[in-house]
Design a protein around this motif. Structure first.
Motif, mmCIF file in Angstrom:
data_model
loop_
_atom_site.group_PDB
_atom_site.id
_atom_site.type_symbol
_atom_site.label_atom_id
_atom_site.label_comp_id
_atom_site.label_asym_id
_atom_site.label_seq_id
_atom_site.Cartn_x
_atom_site.Cartn_y
_atom_site.Cartn_z
ATOM 1 N N GLU A 6 -5.621 -4.619 6.730
ATOM 2 C CA GLU A 6 -6.465 -5.680 6.188
ATOM 3 C C GLU A 6 -5.697 -6.543 5.180
ATOM 4 N N LEU A 7 -4.870 -5.897 4.363
ATOM 5 C CA LEU A 7 -4.113 -6.612 3.340
ATOM 6 C C LEU A 7 -2.856 -7.277 3.891
ATOM 7 N N HIS A 8 -2.514 -6.988 5.165
ATOM 8 C CA HIS A 8 -1.232 -7.424 5.717
ATOM 9 C C HIS A 8 -0.106 -6.971 4.787
ATOM 10 N N ALA A 9 -0.232 -5.717 4.339
ATOM 11 C CA ALA A 9 0.639 -5.184 3.305
ATOM 12 C C ALA A 9 1.828 -4.440 3.884
ATOM 13 N N ARG A 10 2.898 -4.380 3.101
ATOM 14 C CA ARG A 10 3.959 -3.426 3.387
ATOM 15 C C ARG A 10 3.395 -2.049 3.079
ATOM 16 N N HIS A 11 3.427 -1.154 4.067
ATOM 17 C CA HIS A 11 2.792 0.153 3.921
ATOM 18 C C HIS A 11 3.875 1.208 3.759
ATOM 19 N N ILE A 12 3.929 1.816 2.586
ATOM 20 C CA ILE A 12 4.929 2.844 2.288
ATOM 21 C C ILE A 12 4.265 4.207 2.434
ATOM 22 N N THR A 13 4.681 4.956 3.444
ATOM 23 C CA THR A 13 4.082 6.258 3.719
ATOM 24 C C THR A 13 5.035 7.413 3.431
ATOM 25 N N VAL A 49 0.863 -1.183 0.000
ATOM 26 C CA VAL A 49 0.000 0.000 0.000
ATOM 27 C C VAL A 49 0.899 1.232 0.000
ATOM 28 N N LEU A 50 0.751 2.073 -1.024
ATOM 29 C CA LEU A 50 1.467 3.348 -1.100
ATOM 30 C C LEU A 50 0.507 4.470 -0.739
ATOM 31 N N THR A 51 0.920 5.347 0.171
ATOM 32 C CA THR A 51 0.060 6.427 0.652
ATOM 33 C C THR A 51 0.749 7.771 0.485
ATOM 34 N N SER A 52 0.014 8.747 -0.001
ATOM 35 C CA SER A 52 0.569 10.092 -0.163
ATOM 36 C C SER A 52 0.963 10.666 1.197
ATOM 37 N N ASP A 53 1.972 11.554 1.193
ATOM 38 C CA ASP A 53 2.352 12.227 2.433
ATOM 39 C C ASP A 53 2.365 13.749 2.285
ATOM 40 N N HIS A 54 2.034 14.259 1.103
ATOM 41 C CA HIS A 54 1.801 15.692 0.945
ATOM 42 C C HIS A 54 0.303 15.923 1.180
ATOM 43 N N PRO A 55 -0.055 16.561 2.274
ATOM 44 C CA PRO A 55 -1.483 16.673 2.618
ATOM 45 C C PRO A 55 -2.317 17.266 1.498
#
Length: 247
Positions: free
Chosen positions: A207-214, A177-183
């Protein structure tokens, strides 16, 4: 399999943004996600029904039934893969609204799904993390922003119901899961929606048991702002699948 965001055609994956010229048109570039991935694996992108190219031109696909649900989009993807003769299993990469399609496809086609990557993807948990007023105002805004007959008009409440009613994702499915960090903000219903977006992303990753890149140094358009991050995440999932580290 690359699945674009709302209204987006396949060229979302062949173009990049110029960091030196914020707001400028996206440009085709060999560093974009699709050409980068094509150097190491087979990769496909497609023009969903009711989407437009980056230059505003309609694609050659058929008009879409509206409002557009995740189930309808997943069925279109099944039909596309069958018509194209693409053999499973697939690694699905969903950006924004495309993550709802990818998630539902993975849940309903577990034997054909090898992994999943979401790119600041729409999370079904956003209904829970937004306040009721914000959720209602957001869905109202989407309906009010309808672009016209035949063009995609996502029905988020229906999509959330469809995803939640579907079987659970297979345990051990390689996922990032890739998540934006610029609000950035949906600007609806009073108060900032940014904390709710981040919370929904966190729940999706859990839920995905994913590697979460923030740490993405990006706004919502990670695929065009930081294509290398997306490419690396997909390659990570593909390598895990090839190494037999999936389910």
């Amino acid at each position: 399999m690359l699945v674009s965001g709302t209204g987006g055609a396949s060229d979302e994956w062949t173009h990049v943004a110029d960091p030196a010229r914020p707001g400028a048109d996206l440009k085709p570039d060999p560093s974009a996600v699709l050409p980068s991935l094509a150097r190491s694996t087979r990769v496909c992108a497609y023009d969903r029904p009711g989407t437009t190219r980056l230059d505003g031109a309609p694609n050659r696909s058929t008009p879409v039934h509206r409002p557009t649900t995740a189930a309808a989009a997943a069925e279109d993807l099944r039909a596309l893969l069958a018509a194209a003769g693409e053999r499973p299993p697939y690694v699905l990469v969903g950006a924004s609204w495309g993550a709802m399609t990818a998630s539902l496809f993975a849940r309903t086609e577990p034997a054909r799904t090898a992994g999943i990557v979401t790119v600041d993807g729409a999370s079904p948990y956003l209904e829970d993390t937004l306040s009721p007023a914000q959720w209602s105002a957001w869905t109202d805004r989407i309906r009010a922003g309808d672009q016209g007959e035949g063009l995609e008009a996502p029905d988020y409440p229906a999509a959330v119901r469809e995803v939640r009613a579907a079987p659970a994702l297979p345990r051990g499915l390689p996922a990032v899961v890739l998540t934006s960090d610029h609000p950035w903000d949906l600007a609806v219903g009073g108060g900032s929606t940014w904390p709710a977006w981040l919370a929904a992303q966190q729940q999706l990753a859990a839920e995905l048991h994913a590697r979460h890149i923030t740490d993405t140094d990006s706004g919502h358009g990670i695929a065009v702002e930081q294509p290398r991050l997306v490419t690396d995440a997909v390659r990570d999932v593909v390598e895990r699948v090839r190494a037999g580290q999936g389910r």
